[in-house]
Design a protein around this motif. Structure first.
Motif, short mmCIF file in Angstrom:
data_model
loop_
_atom_site.label_atom_id
_atom_site.label_comp_id
_atom_site.label_asym_id
_atom_site.label_seq_id
_atom_site.Cartn_x
_atom_site.Cartn_y
_atom_site.Cartn_z
N UNK A 1 0.84 -1.19 0.00
CA UNK A 1 0.00 0.00 0.00
C UNK A 1 0.87 1.24 0.00
N UNK A 2 0.34 2.33 -0.55
CA UNK A 2 1.12 3.56 -0.62
C UNK A 2 0.20 4.74 -0.91
N UNK A 3 0.53 5.91 -0.32
CA UNK A 3 -0.24 7.12 -0.56
C UNK A 3 -0.02 7.62 -1.99
N UNK A 4 -0.94 8.50 -2.43
CA UNK A 4 -0.82 9.14 -3.73
C UNK A 4 -1.08 10.63 -3.53
N UNK A 5 -0.02 11.42 -3.57
CA UNK A 5 -0.10 12.86 -3.39
C UNK A 5 0.23 13.56 -4.70
N UNK A 6 -0.45 14.69 -4.96
CA UNK A 6 -0.17 15.47 -6.17
C UNK A 6 0.09 16.93 -5.78
N UNK A 7 0.28 17.77 -6.78
CA UNK A 7 0.61 19.17 -6.52
C UNK A 7 -0.52 19.90 -5.80
N UNK A 8 -1.76 19.51 -6.06
CA UNK A 8 -2.89 20.12 -5.34
C UNK A 8 -2.77 19.87 -3.85
N UNK A 9 -2.40 18.64 -3.47
CA UNK A 9 -2.22 18.30 -2.06
C UNK A 9 -1.10 19.13 -1.43
N UNK A 10 0.00 19.22 -2.14
CA UNK A 10 1.16 19.96 -1.62
C UNK A 10 0.82 21.43 -1.44
N UNK A 11 0.13 22.01 -2.42
CA UNK A 11 -0.24 23.42 -2.34
C UNK A 11 -1.21 23.67 -1.20
N UNK A 12 -2.11 22.73 -0.94
CA UNK A 12 -3.06 22.89 0.17
C UNK A 12 -2.32 22.97 1.50
N UNK A 13 -1.31 22.14 1.67
CA UNK A 13 -0.51 22.17 2.90
C UNK A 13 0.30 23.47 2.97
N UNK A 14 0.89 23.87 1.86
CA UNK A 14 1.70 25.09 1.83
C UNK A 14 0.85 26.31 2.22
N UNK A 15 -0.39 26.36 1.75
CA UNK A 15 -1.26 27.49 2.10
C UNK A 15 -1.47 27.59 3.60
N UNK A 16 -1.61 26.46 4.26
CA UNK A 16 -1.74 26.47 5.73
C UNK A 16 -0.45 26.95 6.37
N UNK A 17 0.68 26.47 5.88
CA UNK A 17 1.97 26.87 6.44
C UNK A 17 2.21 28.38 6.29
N UNK A 18 1.61 28.97 5.28
CA UNK A 18 1.74 30.41 5.06
C UNK A 18 0.65 31.22 5.78
N UNK A 19 -0.27 30.53 6.38
CA UNK A 19 -1.40 31.22 7.01
C UNK A 19 -1.21 31.44 8.49
N UNK A 20 -2.30 31.76 9.17
CA UNK A 20 -2.26 32.10 10.59
C UNK A 20 -2.42 30.91 11.52
N UNK A 21 -3.04 29.83 11.05
CA UNK A 21 -3.37 28.70 11.93
C UNK A 21 -2.65 27.43 11.47
N UNK A 22 -1.84 26.88 12.35
CA UNK A 22 -1.27 25.56 12.11
C UNK A 22 -2.09 24.47 12.79
N UNK A 23 -2.83 24.85 13.81
CA UNK A 23 -3.70 23.92 14.51
C UNK A 23 -4.88 24.68 15.10
N UNK A 24 -5.98 23.95 15.36
CA UNK A 24 -7.20 24.52 15.93
C UNK A 24 -7.75 25.68 15.09
#
Length: 397
Positions: free
Chosen positions: A21-44
């Protein structure tokens, strides 16, 4: 078969290992995470609620509560069901450890009911036999992605005033009749480990239609705290919160949740691909003497987290360990799901004995999981089929 013919009998079918078994990640997934990292909330933050809403809407449930992982989510479900010392919870031995460990976390006692040898899921008839005056809940596991006998188990639970918790770690996207799994049981757990249908790295969620369970789950995942004005015993001001239960820090991060939201956009295509692969396997292996392919009951439509072949010992020269090793030597990343939970040393120390679930032990002695995940190419599927055929020919009596 073409790949097999291209190889000599001494060289492996594949040059590199194909995982089960193995995950399947694409650029959309990566960009979604990057947007959070650039935003105000990392949790909650808002990504948590967005993910919960997306999963709840997908399965048709009123509520969803995200957790750090599937085990934490199951622990939360046991808390919400008010399982405690002296309570018994009936579950299956053919599952990952978390399905019964979550009962132990709450001071309860897991009671193992044997499996149906056609579906490998918990047998409703065995559930009935295990019910006592101390039984509080049923944790039924959708093994490999095939839903349990939802209607029968729901009836049993209602007749005996039990909580029905569906461990659907394997079955996001599966259906039972015209209903999606996640909308039927009192509480349903989904897991988002990288080998599951979608991933958040680690993560889990409980879906439910019961508002009381929903509120208790929210409290449990955040230290047993609440800021809900309707639940406070007093109110010192807008900063005020109360710890009303012994909870845990089981909160999912916004980083995980953002990945989950993006992955949910692809869930149907992921499941469609899993079903294509399973169909090819069934066509390839159904006529092979001594090999048992997975069966489905009439109302179930599996989302195929796993595809398990049983190699019946009397048909083969060599045991399951030898067959497993031979498949690994072909660079097919086979696995075994699962060792019956009660055979683990910790459970043996608690007094569980070998032989209490004979079907589960018979299943375990012959089961081998072959790779099945949406990122597999058609050539990867060809390689798995070729390797199974090669090893089958080598070991068949």
């Amino acid at each position: 078969m073409a790949n097999q013919q291209a190889q000599s009998s001494s060289s492996p079918v594949r040059a590199t290992l194909l995982p089960y078994g193995q995950q399947w990640l694409d650029e959309q997934d990566i960009e979604a995470v990057v947007q959070v990292l650039r935003g105000d909330f990392l949790t909650q933050g808002p990504a948590i609620k967005a993910f919960e809403l997306k999963v709840a809407n997908y399965v048709g449930a009123k509520y969803a509560v995200a957790f750090t992982n599937g085990t934490a989510a199951l622990h939360g479900a046991c808390f919400a069901a008010q399982i405690g010392k002296g309570d018994e919870v009936i579950t299956t031995p053919i599952t990952f450890l978390a399905s019964s460990n979550c009962v132990l976390y709450q001071g309860g006692t897991p009671v193992f009911a044997d499996i149906d040898m056609n579906t490998y899921n918990i047998d409703p008839a065995q559930i009935k036999q295990k019910i006592t005056a101390r039984t509080k809940a049923i944790i039924a596991v959708d093994f490999t992605g095939q839903p349990v006998e939802v209607d029968q188990i729901t009836t049993i639970a209602r007749d005996h005033n039990l909580v029905f918790i569906q461990d659907a770690a394997h079955s996001l996207g599966s259906t039972y009749g015209d209903r999606k799994i996640g909308s039927v049981a009192d509480m349903t757990m989904f897991s988002f480990h990288p080998v599951k249908h979608i991933t958040t790295g680690e993560g889990g969620i409980i879906t439910t239609n019961n508002e009381l369970y929903f509120r208790r789950l929210l409290m449990f995942r955040s230290h047993g705290m609440t800021r809900n004005l309707d639940e406070l015993t007093r109110n010192d001001g807008p900063w005020y919160y109360e710890m009303q239960e012994l909870g845990y820090n089981y909160r999912m991060t916004d980083i995980q949740a953002a990945l989950g939201v993006s992955q949910m956009d692809k869930i149907d295509s992921f499941i469609a691909r899993r079903r294509e692969i399973a169909k090819r396997y069934t066509e390839a292996f159904s006529s092979m003497k001594g090999i048992v392919i997975p069966a489905q009951h009439d109302l179930a439509d599996s989302s195929w987290h796993l595809y398990v072949l049983r190699w019946i010992p009397e048909f083969f020269n060599g045991d399951r360990k030898a067959i497993f090793k031979a498949l690994r030597e072909e660079n097919i990343g086979v696995n075994v799901h699962y060792i019956p939970v009660y055979l683990q040393p910790y459970y043996q120390q608690l007094g569980y004995e070998q032989g209490i679930c004979p079907n589960a032990e018979t299943y375990y002695s012959s089961a081998i999981t072959i790779p099945c995940f949406p990122k597999m190419q058609d050539t990867d599927v060809d390689d798995v089929i070729a390797a199974v055929e090669k090893v089958y020919g080598r070991f068949l009596k």
